[in-house]
Write an enzyme that holds these catalytic residues in place. Structure first.
Site, PDB file in Angstrom:
ATOM      1  N   HIS A 181       0.912  -1.082   0.053  1.00  0.00           N
ATOM      2  CA  HIS A 181      -0.047   0.006   0.024  1.00  0.00           C
ATOM      3  C   HIS A 181       0.851   1.208  -0.004  1.00  0.00           C
ATOM      4  O   HIS A 181       1.688   1.449   0.792  1.00  0.00           O
ATOM      5  CB  HIS A 181      -0.897  -0.049   1.183  1.00  0.00           C
ATOM      6  N   TYR A 240      -9.347   5.609   6.883  1.00  0.00           N
ATOM      7  CA  TYR A 240      -9.769   6.113   8.218  1.00  0.00           C
ATOM      8  C   TYR A 240     -10.563   7.196   8.035  1.00  0.00           C
ATOM      9  O   TYR A 240     -10.530   8.027   7.495  1.00  0.00           O
ATOM     10  CB  TYR A 240      -8.256   6.710   8.662  1.00  0.00           C
ATOM     11  N   PRO A 285      -4.445   0.551  18.334  1.00  0.00           N
ATOM     12  CA  PRO A 285      -4.316   0.253  17.224  1.00  0.00           C
ATOM     13  C   PRO A 285      -4.320   0.950  15.991  1.00  0.00           C
ATOM     14  O   PRO A 285      -3.895   0.762  14.760  1.00  0.00           O
ATOM     15  CB  PRO A 285      -5.346  -1.141  16.842  1.00  0.00           C
ATOM     16  N   LYS A 316       0.889   0.339  14.947  1.00  0.00           N
ATOM     17  CA  LYS A 316       2.359   0.184  15.637  1.00  0.00           C
ATOM     18  C   LYS A 316       2.673  -0.941  16.264  1.00  0.00           C
ATOM     19  O   LYS A 316       3.841  -1.258  16.578  1.00  0.00           O
ATOM     20  CB  LYS A 316       2.532   1.487  16.275  1.00  0.00           C
ATOM     21  N   TYR A 357       3.783   6.785   9.776  1.00  0.00           N
ATOM     22  CA  TYR A 357       3.019   5.806   9.542  1.00  0.00           C
ATOM     23  C   TYR A 357       3.840   4.642   8.857  1.00  0.00           C
ATOM     24  O   TYR A 357       3.616   3.408   9.125  1.00  0.00           O
ATOM     25  CB  TYR A 357       1.908   5.973   8.631  1.00  0.00           C
TER      26      TYR A 357
END
Length: 391
Positions: free
Chosen positions: A72, A201, A293, A297, A385
């Site tokens: 991704h 998200y 979550p 991580k 990220y």
């Protein structure tokens, strides 16, 4: 039984550590309280940072990941019925993430360990770590109906939050930092192709939602629910209806439905135990820290810990210097606290607190607008990220 490094726990941290130590010519024994089937099927994280992907490849555990994993190059943020894509390679100089479930990582590492590595004992319950502050620590464990002792030069506690390793650190030396969030995640697995090719998200006035996936044909989705919610409180129709509400956009994007095969609830908390080392005992992964979550991580932090530990043990073997071992806790905690900061930021950015005010709502939207309109703000998110440097 005698070895150089006794590893408690055959999750990704313990298994990868054993693999890295083998590459450095250091022998180890892995003790796992559960059976092999349980370890290979427990559902956990599914997002691998660029650094984790690189480590698995270098350790010879990346072949199936590269074949079946899903690379991704970004995520999508949704708010106020709008969509904004965060371009990871464009903002980080080429970094990306991989969707590849923790269960699959464990299967790959178990296969390598049983074929090429040292002893891996399933259904071997660690009972206590003794003598951690001496030159000869021991792990008492129960296996095949009898108690035994694993004598080591070092012990790696990779046995999770509820394991025995952390209990060997004297209470007088332990410092605990934690936060419990007033909401949880209701997660589902569904036999339906993901409705988007990257993670979504979504911030909504009714609460957070996340669109993820396990494969091209299996979707993983989450809803923010109140803390203490039980999975059985939600029927399938209500889950899909709520997901559709929270993912809705002005451009008519559509969420595909399918049979739900699993439901579970994940509590949200942040936790750090300092120090991560006591004598010859080294804590790694969930034994030392927990993150909510939202930032993906947890698994990646565990990988960072064991890479740091393996490097320090190899340095001590090659040079006789304990310098890197002595710095283990401090080195890991720098990365841990950055991950805790990012995970907390992502959580409070996207979730609606039960007592949120209109002012709080506007601040969330302003923060999201900043990420969407500022390359600097987008870069900060993308760099965090895709992963903080190890060491």
């Amino acid at each position: 039984m005698r070895t150089t490094v006794g590893i408690i726990g055959a999750g990704p941290a313990g298994l990868l550590l054993a693999r890295l130590l083998r590459g450095a010519g250091i022998d180890s024994v892995v003790l796992e309280s559960r059976d092999r089937a349980h370890v290979e099927h427990r559902q956990r994280a599914g997002i691998l940072e660029q650094g984790t992907v690189d480590v698995l490849r270098a350790a010879g555990a990346g072949e199936r990941m590269d074949r079946e994993g899903l690379r991704h190059d970004g995520i999508e943020l949704r708010f106020a019925r709008r969509r904004h894509r965060v371009d990871f390679p464009g903002l980080t100089g080429g970094r990306s993430v991989m969707v590849y479930a923790q269960t699959e990582v464990c299967r790959d590492l178990i296969a390598l360990q049983t074929k090429e590595g040292g002893p891996l004992l399933f259904e071997a319950e660690a009972l206590a770590v003794e003598g951690a502050d001496t030159d000869a620590p021991r792990v008492r464990f129960r296996h095949a109906g009898r108690e035994d002792v694993l004598e080591c030069s070092y012990v790696a506690g990779c046995d999770g939050f509820w394991g025995v390793a952390r209990k060997a650190v004297p209470a007088s030396l332990s410092r605990v930092f934690e936060r419990t969030y007033p909401y949880a995640w209701l997660g589902i697995l569904a036999d339906v192709a993901p409705s988007h090719d990257e993670l979504v998200y979504a911030r909504h006035d009714r609460g957070f939602a996340l669109l993820s996936m396990r494969s091209p044909s299996v979707s993983r989705l989450y809803l923010q629910v109140p803390a203490g919610t039980e999975a059985g409180q939600w029927n399938d129709e209500d889950v899909w209806a709520e997901l559709e509400r929270r993912f809705a956009t002005a451009d008519g994007w559509r969420l595909e439905r399918g049979p739900i095969t699993q439901k579970s609830v994940t509590p949200m908390r942040s936790y750090v135990h300092e120090p991560m080392r006591y004598g010859r005992l080294f804590l790694a992964g969930d034994a030392a820290h927990i993150v909510p979550p939202t930032g993906a991580k947890g698994l990646n932090l565990a990988v960072g810990d064991v890479v740091t530990l393996a490097r320090a043990l190899a340095h001590e073997k090659e040079t006789g210097s304990p310098e890197l071992l002595d710095a283990y806790s401090e080195t890991c905690l720098r990365r841990v606290w950055q991950a805790e900061r990012f995970s907390c930021d992502m959580t409070t950015l996207l979730h609606r607190a039960p007592d949120a005010t209109a002012f709080d709502d506007r601040l969330q939207l302003a923060r999201l607008e900043r990420i969407a309109s500022s390359r600097a703000a987008g870069t900060d998110l993308a760099e965090a990220y895709t992963g903080f440097p190890v060491g």
